[in-house]
Design an enzyme around this catalytic site. Structure first.
Site, PDB file in Angstrom:
ATOM      1  N   ILE A  58      -4.709  -7.383  -0.490  1.00  0.00           N
ATOM      2  CA  ILE A  58      -4.192  -8.435  -0.573  1.00  0.00           C
ATOM      3  C   ILE A  58      -4.539  -9.527   0.275  1.00  0.00           C
ATOM      4  O   ILE A  58      -5.037 -10.741  -0.040  1.00  0.00           O
ATOM      5  CB  ILE A  58      -2.595  -8.411  -0.615  1.00  0.00           C
ATOM      6  CG1 ILE A  58      -2.154  -7.191  -1.608  1.00  0.00           C
ATOM      7  CG2 ILE A  58      -1.885  -9.502  -1.080  1.00  0.00           C
ATOM      8  CD1 ILE A  58      -2.139  -7.660  -3.113  1.00  0.00           C
TER       9      ILE A  58
ATOM     10  N   CYS B 152       1.077  -1.274  -0.112  1.00  0.00           N
ATOM     11  CA  CYS B 152       0.282  -0.066   0.132  1.00  0.00           C
ATOM     12  C   CYS B 152       0.951   1.140   0.064  1.00  0.00           C
ATOM     13  O   CYS B 152       2.023   1.146  -0.431  1.00  0.00           O
ATOM     14  CB  CYS B 152      -0.880  -0.065   1.427  1.00  0.00           C
ATOM     15  SG  CYS B 152      -1.748  -1.471   1.614  1.00  0.00           S
TER      16      CYS B 152
ATOM     17  N   ASP C 199      -3.068  -9.436   8.183  1.00  0.00           N
ATOM     18  CA  ASP C 199      -1.498  -9.421   8.721  1.00  0.00           C
ATOM     19  C   ASP C 199      -1.515  -7.973   9.596  1.00  0.00           C
ATOM     20  O   ASP C 199      -0.414  -7.944  10.642  1.00  0.00           O
ATOM     21  CB  ASP C 199      -0.599  -9.667   7.858  1.00  0.00           C
ATOM     22  CG  ASP C 199      -0.481  -8.830   6.607  1.00  0.00           C
ATOM     23  OD1 ASP C 199      -1.472  -8.239   6.176  1.00  0.00           O
ATOM     24  OD2 ASP C 199       0.512  -8.356   6.091  1.00  0.00           O
TER      25      ASP C 199
ATOM     26  N   ARG D   1      -4.940   1.885   0.231  1.00  0.00           N
ATOM     27  CA  ARG D   1      -4.827   0.295   0.369  1.00  0.00           C
ATOM     28  C   ARG D   1      -5.094  -0.429  -0.763  1.00  0.00           C
ATOM     29  O   ARG D   1      -5.810  -0.242  -1.752  1.00  0.00           O
ATOM     30  CB  ARG D   1      -6.053  -0.129   1.348  1.00  0.00           C
ATOM     31  CG  ARG D   1      -5.980  -1.511   1.588  1.00  0.00           C
ATOM     32  CD  ARG D   1      -7.102  -2.273   2.284  1.00  0.00           C
ATOM     33  NE  ARG D   1      -6.976  -3.545   2.735  1.00  0.00           N
ATOM     34  CZ  ARG D   1      -7.851  -4.334   3.048  1.00  0.00           C
ATOM     35  NH1 ARG D   1      -8.998  -3.863   3.363  1.00  0.00           N
ATOM     36  NH2 ARG D   1      -7.520  -5.572   3.313  1.00  0.00           N
ATOM     37  N   LEU D   2      -4.109  -1.298  -1.022  1.00  0.00           N
ATOM     38  CA  LEU D   2      -4.235  -2.205  -2.082  1.00  0.00           C
ATOM     39  C   LEU D   2      -4.672  -3.478  -1.410  1.00  0.00           C
ATOM     40  O   LEU D   2      -3.627  -3.865  -0.671  1.00  0.00           O
ATOM     41  CB  LEU D   2      -2.853  -2.429  -2.778  1.00  0.00           C
ATOM     42  CG  LEU D   2      -2.693  -3.399  -3.913  1.00  0.00           C
ATOM     43  CD1 LEU D   2      -3.651  -3.366  -4.932  1.00  0.00           C
ATOM     44  CD2 LEU D   2      -1.427  -3.535  -4.574  1.00  0.00           C
TER      45      LEU D   2
ATOM     46  N   GLY E  89      12.854 -13.070  -8.849  1.00  0.00           N
ATOM     47  CA  GLY E  89      13.879 -13.655  -8.425  1.00  0.00           C
ATOM     48  C   GLY E  89      15.163 -12.733  -7.851  1.00  0.00           C
ATOM     49  O   GLY E  89      16.218 -13.030  -8.198  1.00  0.00           O
TER      50      GLY E  89
ATOM     51  N   ASN F 154       2.545  -0.575   5.171  1.00  0.00           N
ATOM     52  CA  ASN F 154       2.838  -0.860   3.643  1.00  0.00           C
ATOM     53  C   ASN F 154       3.550  -2.085   3.616  1.00  0.00           C
ATOM     54  O   ASN F 154       4.574  -2.170   4.136  1.00  0.00           O
ATOM     55  CB  ASN F 154       3.331   0.403   3.261  1.00  0.00           C
ATOM     56  CG  ASN F 154       3.692  -0.101   1.637  1.00  0.00           C
ATOM     57  OD1 ASN F 154       3.267  -1.010   1.158  1.00  0.00           O
ATOM     58  ND2 ASN F 154       5.017   0.551   1.141  1.00  0.00           N
ATOM     59  N   GLY F 155       3.260  -3.177   3.064  1.00  0.00           N
ATOM     60  CA  GLY F 155       3.908  -4.325   3.029  1.00  0.00           C
ATOM     61  C   GLY F 155       3.023  -5.724   3.348  1.00  0.00           C
ATOM     62  O   GLY F 155       1.918  -5.600   3.281  1.00  0.00           O
ATOM     63  N   GLU F 156       3.919  -6.642   3.796  1.00  0.00           N
ATOM     64  CA  GLU F 156       3.326  -8.007   3.990  1.00  0.00           C
ATOM     65  C   GLU F 156       4.121  -8.646   5.200  1.00  0.00           C
ATOM     66  O   GLU F 156       5.099  -8.631   5.229  1.00  0.00           O
ATOM     67  CB  GLU F 156       3.351  -9.028   2.928  1.00  0.00           C
ATOM     68  CG  GLU F 156       2.327  -8.166   1.586  1.00  0.00           C
ATOM     69  CD  GLU F 156       0.832  -8.218   1.964  1.00  0.00           C
ATOM     70  OE1 GLU F 156       0.426  -8.677   2.811  1.00  0.00           O
ATOM     71  OE2 GLU F 156       0.255  -7.814   1.067  1.00  0.00           O
TER      72      GLU F 156
END
Length: 566
Positions: free
Chosen positions: A49, A2, A96, A46-47, A362, A72-74
């Site tokens: 997920i 986000c 989360d 907000r995105l 990757g 912002n993040g995971e």
């Protein structure tokens, strides 16, 4: 993933906050939230997920009403942490975000070392009127700030700070170092005066106008915890962590896909993605330019022929590419790595159109397994595959040239190779790649996850003996051995290919007129005093006449024009 923004001070109101959130709205199209109190305004783009319900919108307030979170993040291990916290915190969502806030309430700043994820967040303590902010170990997610006597502004993107009137003044020393040494700045620096970033692995506290910044992730100390084990034991343990890292990064309530190129790192990602049950039909995305001298499409198609993943091939052509270059500079706010980043942006655009909101990538294997050619040479080079210097300091006026100061990076280890790897992880390769990638993914409201930057993987690989990394001049040796069990030797032992797009040819041919226009704008601007204009023209002519082993200096001038001149 986000966007966060806020103001702490006498400018904290919904109007100012709204301008910041609008400037970075692409980071979170699913909801825009604000929370305003006396001398504090906190916002969130907000995105969605994980837990797509409105209950998980932010800013998020804990059950007591004391703590307010914008994040912002995971946090990939949020389910495991939630189990530990359920006895002391009553959860009202499945997000989360709430786990992060509960962890902070329970453990304070010590919660950071328990997180496996990418994050940039602030927690405001409304009882003590204190602000706490932190950034993940490697700085995957951004945090920019500006502080004066009256206010503390923070945001996920620099443009959000400029949107509220913070002057857009170039940091001349940062620009000089970029033009002379190719430096993108130290972890706390930006290309703009008075705007700083919180470095990866650091936190800050703001209390009564006193700003404290401290390092919380001590990579150098963590490495010392790893004991010597046999090659077979190391191979088994690294494989175990790799599988778990990729499994964790499939935690999402939206569709997940992945980026793939023809290299070893993508091969490893492809192989291990498909070891996860039910993931064999996950969509793969790759780009190509139609130039066989650069395209990795044959290697990609050979890999995909083994795993049978649906492959979406994204063409990057010179059609309207001048506009794309200009637009992407606006997205990035600072210089970025060239046309390969543009190609990457096309992938995220296509993924979003296909309904894929999360992509795995990757990034990170070369740094942890010593994969760049200059590791073999034990040199201080920053660019792979180039013999001649990619910089042209001779075009700079002496007044700018004297501001340039070659960056000096810490050398915490007794081994030269380890110090080069450390430099690339925390000061050069990874920080700049993460910044480029965050902006292009978020520009199209997609989330990028880097399973190879799981801190457990990086630490473990970094700590291994050099012969596990480089064996008889074969780089990333153990990784190749692991991947060889799943893919062909042709893919597994292919040499690293540093060039990915025909940038050199395009700048001198198809984009020659575009470069001409940019250089003319530069010469006619107030920034012409940074350059020896006649020498600049001569270098451009030499490039067009065939002196084009490296195009980076041309790209630098184009970047400067796009970012500094309207």
């Amino acid at each position: 993933m986000c966007g966060i923004a806020g103001v702490f001070g006498n400018e904290s109101n919904s109007v100012v906050l709204g301008k910041m959130l609008t400037a970075q709205a692409h980071r979170g199209p699913d909801n825009t939230g604000i929370w305003v109190d006396q001398n504090i305004a906190i916002g969130h783009n907000r995105l969605s997920i994980i837990d797509l319900s409105v209950d998980s919108n932010q800013p998020f307030i804990d059950n007591s009403g004391r703590y307010i979170l914008s994040y912002n993040g995971e946090i990939y291990n949020y389910l495991e942490l939630r189990q530990q916290l359920e006895s002391c915190y009553e959860f009202k969502t499945n997000s989360d975000s709430e786990v992060l806030l509960a962890a902070y309430i329970k453990w304070g700043k010590d919660c950071l070392s328990r997180f496996n994820g990418m994050f940039s967040f602030i927690v405001y303590d409304s009882l003590l009127h204190k602000l706490f902010a932190a950034r993940d170990r490697f700085g995957v997610k951004p945090f920019y700030y500006f502080k004066n006597k009256s206010n503390f502004y923070f945001a996920s993107e620099i443009k959000s700070l400029h949107a509220v009137g913070i002057d857009k003044i170039p940091n001349k020393k940062a620009w000089a170092n970029y033009l002379v040494f190719g430096s993108y700045g130290l972890p706390n620096e930006t290309f703009w005066e008075s705007i700083e970033q919180l470095a990866g692995g650091h936190f800050l506290e703001l209390d009564n106008d006193i700003l404290l910044i401290k390092k919380w992730y001590h990579f150098e100390k963590e490495i010392k915890k790893y004991k010597s084990i046999s090659y077979l034991e190391a191979k088994k343990e690294y494989t175990r962590i790799l599988k778990d890292s990729i499994k964790l990064r499939f935690r999402a309530d939206v569709e997940v896909g992945f980026n793939v190129s023809g290299g070893l790192d993508s091969s490893a990602l492809l192989a291990f993605v498909n070891l996860n049950e039910g993931k064999s039909k996950i969509k793969a995305f790759t780009f190509y330019t139609g130039n066989s001298d650069y395209d990795e499409l044959p290697w990609v198609e050979e890999m995909i022929s083994i795993t049978k993943n649906p492959l979406h091939k994204v063409l990057l052509s010179t059609n309207k590419i001048d506009k794309k270059i200009t637009d992407l500079h606006s997205v990035q706010d600072e210089p970025f790595g060239g046309i390969p980043t543009l190609a990457y942006a096309q992938i995220f655009k296509t993924a979003r159109e296909k309904g894929v909101i999360v992509l795995l990538d990757g990034q990170g294997m070369d740094e942890q397994w010593a994969g760049y050619d200059y590791y073999l040479q034990n040199s201080n080079a920053l660019i792979q595959g180039v013999n001649k210097s990619p910089f042209r300091p001779n075009v700079l006026h002496e007044n700018l040239l004297k501001l340039a100061q070659k960056p000096v990076y810490p050398k915490p280890f007794n081994d030269d190779l380890l110090n080069l790897q450390y430099r690339d992880l925390f000061y050069t390769k990874i920080p700049r790649a993460l910044r480029f990638n965050d902006r292009v993914s978020m520009a199209y409201s997609t989330e990028l996850r880097e399973p190879f930057l799981d801190y457990r993987l990086v630490e473990f690989a970094f700590a291994q003996p050099i012969e596990y990394k480089i064996n008889k001049n074969i780089q990333k040796y153990m990784l190749r051995e692991i991947v060889s069990e799943h893919l062909s030797d042709k893919i597994t032992y292919a040499p690293k290919r540093p060039l990915q797009t025909p940038q050199r040819e395009w700048l001198g041919n198809e984009l020659s007129t575009y470069v001409d226009k940019n250089l003319n704008k530069l010469i006619d601007s107030k920034y012409n005093c940074w350059f020896n204009v006649d020498i600049l023209r001569k270098e451009w002519k030499k490039y067009k006449d065939g002196d084009n082993e490296s195009s980076f200096h041309i790209w630098q001038w184009v970047s400067l024009t796009n970012l500094l001149i309207k």
